[in-house]
Design a protein around this motif. Sequence first.
Motif, mmCIF file in Angstrom:
data_model
loop_
_atom_site.group_PDB
_atom_site.id
_atom_site.type_symbol
_atom_site.label_atom_id
_atom_site.label_comp_id
_atom_site.label_asym_id
_atom_site.label_seq_id
_atom_site.Cartn_x
_atom_site.Cartn_y
_atom_site.Cartn_z
ATOM 1 N N VAL B 70 0.837 -1.202 0.000
ATOM 2 C CA VAL B 70 0.000 0.000 0.000
ATOM 3 C C VAL B 70 0.872 1.253 0.000
ATOM 4 N N ALA B 71 1.940 1.228 0.825
ATOM 5 C CA ALA B 71 2.833 2.388 0.891
ATOM 6 C C ALA B 71 3.467 2.649 -0.468
ATOM 7 N N ASN B 72 3.879 1.552 -1.152
ATOM 8 C CA ASN B 72 4.495 1.709 -2.473
ATOM 9 C C ASN B 72 3.500 2.266 -3.483
ATOM 10 N N LEU B 73 2.268 1.752 -3.421
ATOM 11 C CA LEU B 73 1.225 2.223 -4.340
ATOM 12 C C LEU B 73 1.007 3.718 -4.175
ATOM 13 N N LEU B 74 0.898 4.142 -2.910
ATOM 14 C CA LEU B 74 0.663 5.561 -2.631
ATOM 15 C C LEU B 74 1.805 6.401 -3.186
ATOM 16 N N ARG B 75 3.033 5.904 -2.970
ATOM 17 C CA ARG B 75 4.184 6.683 -3.421
ATOM 18 C C ARG B 75 4.213 6.739 -4.935
ATOM 19 N N GLU B 76 3.902 5.582 -5.568
ATOM 20 C CA GLU B 76 3.905 5.562 -7.030
ATOM 21 C C GLU B 76 2.876 6.529 -7.578
ATOM 22 N N GLY B 77 1.730 6.589 -6.919
ATOM 23 C CA GLY B 77 0.692 7.529 -7.331
ATOM 24 C C GLY B 77 1.195 8.965 -7.297
ATOM 25 N N GLN B 78 1.910 9.281 -6.208
ATOM 26 C CA GLN B 78 2.465 10.636 -6.091
ATOM 27 C C GLN B 78 3.505 10.889 -7.170
ATOM 28 N N GLU B 79 4.310 9.859 -7.442
ATOM 29 C CA GLU B 79 5.404 10.043 -8.396
ATOM 30 C C GLU B 79 4.889 10.150 -9.823
ATOM 31 N N LEU B 80 3.748 9.544 -10.073
ATOM 32 C CA LEU B 80 3.176 9.569 -11.412
ATOM 33 C C LEU B 80 3.010 11.004 -11.898
ATOM 34 N N ALA B 81 2.621 11.865 -10.979
ATOM 35 C CA ALA B 81 2.379 13.256 -11.343
ATOM 36 C C ALA B 81 3.667 13.944 -11.778
ATOM 37 N N ALA B 82 4.779 13.531 -11.161
ATOM 38 C CA ALA B 82 6.029 14.224 -11.441
ATOM 39 C C ALA B 82 6.887 13.446 -12.427
ATOM 40 N N LEU B 83 6.248 12.544 -13.209
ATOM 41 C CA LEU B 83 7.009 11.613 -14.031
ATOM 42 C C LEU B 83 7.892 12.306 -15.064
ATOM 43 N N ARG B 84 7.333 13.270 -15.766
ATOM 44 C CA ARG B 84 8.038 13.947 -16.847
ATOM 45 C C ARG B 84 9.302 14.643 -16.326
ATOM 46 N N ALA B 85 9.106 15.454 -15.281
ATOM 47 C CA ALA B 85 10.221 16.208 -14.718
ATOM 48 C C ALA B 85 11.290 15.255 -14.219
ATOM 49 N N GLN B 86 10.811 14.168 -13.543
ATOM 50 C CA GLN B 86 11.748 13.205 -12.989
ATOM 51 C C GLN B 86 12.552 12.538 -14.106
ATOM 52 N N ASN B 87 11.881 12.250 -15.189
ATOM 53 C CA ASN B 87 12.530 11.577 -16.302
ATOM 54 C C ASN B 87 13.682 12.393 -16.862
ATOM 55 N N SER B 88 13.430 13.668 -17.087
ATOM 56 C CA SER B 88 14.492 14.490 -17.662
ATOM 57 C C SER B 88 15.630 14.667 -16.650
ATOM 58 N N ALA B 89 15.276 14.764 -15.367
ATOM 59 C CA ALA B 89 16.312 14.894 -14.335
ATOM 60 C C ALA B 89 17.177 13.645 -14.318
ATOM 61 N N LEU B 90 16.513 12.477 -14.465
ATOM 62 C CA LEU B 90 17.252 11.217 -14.444
ATOM 63 C C LEU B 90 18.167 11.089 -15.651
ATOM 64 N N ARG B 91 17.675 11.578 -16.810
ATOM 65 C CA ARG B 91 18.506 11.556 -18.017
ATOM 66 C C ARG B 91 19.794 12.344 -17.784
ATOM 67 N N ALA B 92 19.632 13.523 -17.226
ATOM 68 C CA ALA B 92 20.800 14.377 -16.967
ATOM 69 C C ALA B 92 21.741 13.680 -15.991
ATOM 70 N N GLU B 93 21.133 13.099 -14.953
ATOM 71 C CA GLU B 93 21.963 12.437 -13.947
ATOM 72 C C GLU B 93 22.686 11.237 -14.550
ATOM 73 N N ASN B 94 22.002 10.526 -15.454
ATOM 74 C CA ASN B 94 22.588 9.355 -16.072
ATOM 75 C C ASN B 94 23.818 9.726 -16.890
ATOM 76 N N ALA B 95 23.692 10.831 -17.620
ATOM 77 C CA ALA B 95 24.825 11.301 -18.418
ATOM 78 C C ALA B 95 26.008 11.610 -17.509
ATOM 79 N N ARG B 96 25.687 12.271 -16.381
ATOM 80 C CA ARG B 96 26.753 12.628 -15.445
ATOM 81 C C ARG B 96 27.402 11.368 -14.853
ATOM 82 N N LEU B 97 26.551 10.387 -14.539
ATOM 83 C CA LEU B 97 27.059 9.161 -13.927
ATOM 84 C C LEU B 97 27.930 8.365 -14.893
ATOM 85 N N HIS B 98 27.594 8.408 -16.189
ATOM 86 C CA HIS B 98 28.420 7.736 -17.192
ATOM 87 C C HIS B 98 29.832 8.281 -17.143
#
Lengths: 169, 298
Positions: B70-98
């Motif tokens: 249930v806790a995971n579901l709730l968190r996923e629901g919250q994260e769904l809203a911020a998916l786009r922003a999170q995605n681009s942030a992760l892309r940038a972070e991935n490049a940096r991590l490479h």
Amino acid sequence: MKLTLWQRMDIVARQMTPALLTLLAVMVTMLPLRLPDFGPVAPWLALISVYYWSVHRPDLLPAAAVFAIGLFSELAAGTPLGVTTLVLLLMHTAAVSQRRFFISRSFMVVWCGFATMALAASLLVWFMNMALGGVVMSPRPLVFQFMTTVAAYPLFAWCFAQVQRLIQR
Amino acid sequence: MTRPAGSLARFATPIKAWAQRFAFLLLIGVTLVLMMAGRADIVAVERARMAVADAVAPLLDAASRPVATVANLLREGQELAALRAQNSALRAENARLHHWQVVARRLEAENAALAELLNMAPEPHTRYATGRVIADSGGPFMRSVLVNAGTGMGVRKGQAALAEEGLAGRVAEVGGGSARVLLITDINSRIPVVVESSRYRGILAGDNTEQPQLVFLPKEASVEEGERIVTSGHGGVFPPGLPVGRVAGSGEDAIRVAPFADWNRMEYLRLVDYGMPGIVMIDDAQEGRATTAIGALP
């Protein structure tokens, strides 16, 4: 009148319900709910259960059962040995000694009684933890726990009242 | 016939009340004895604790699963809203991590070559055991969790417990199928740490708040906000260099560290078996002595 095995089991089950519910309250409090910052201030459900049953059916929750439940919770949760048990035992005695007064009064009075005793219990837990640990601790989380416990009382008292009606038949 | 019964009741009632009172006082007395026993760190108390923990572990494990879902579901629901922003942030972070990966590989090779050149003592082999967090000690005065990994999986007392992001705590008690981890925020937690950049040594001392204190730093040490704190490896129990947290600020009373570990989404803990003879050995020796002492009693 000789009772059948089934009837006897039924009676035992009814008699054990308050103790088992209190045990369940201890277990539920231990579950990792992973709500933000909820852990330290989660209501002390065992205290609610002990108070409720001590006021309404002290015959079904004797001091020995309270002792056993307190000891179990300390061993399982890793909290200092003896503190919870002592506080629950004192809560039980205090509630039993005042039950004649509470039993004829309205819910509000019983709730206020709970709040008063819970405050005393919280203060005692705080002092004993500080004395046993030999350090000064901030009372902040305790104040919040006291408030959530008092706020949770009506809901749990209502649930226990339903159970009480069930086991009284 | 009513008279004897009445007189019997007249005697029986106070005796009954007295017996009840006596039982109550007895229980209170036992509680006080327990309190002393708990303070004295008796081995039997620890054994009893872990026996109870082992017994309730399967129950708690089963009960904590739906809660986690249930806790995971709730968190996923919250994260769904911020998916786009999170995605681009992760892309940038991935490049940096490479980029970092390349650097890390080069450094690793260089480190190995230099260690060989200097004939350095090899680092002990590190193994991990992963356990699910099945219980929270609860209560305002304790920060500990129960995980469902015990001696059966190679868990020993004193081992470091890692959350995803960094150090979470230390194994305080261990049973056959469960272990209690004392979190670094607990008032009894003391971890030897080092400021990563300046190498100043100190102790991270929990005080039941979200941000433990950094104490016993050398006098000349100056610590900047935002500096990384890692384990120092002193004492030989923790591997050196485990990420612990970031300096959150130095108030007038203490330097506070914000741990990397996220307490609210801590579902699994990795217990690090660092294979160094540290506290673990000492504890085993003490325990052995205690059991022989008990065994020698008549």
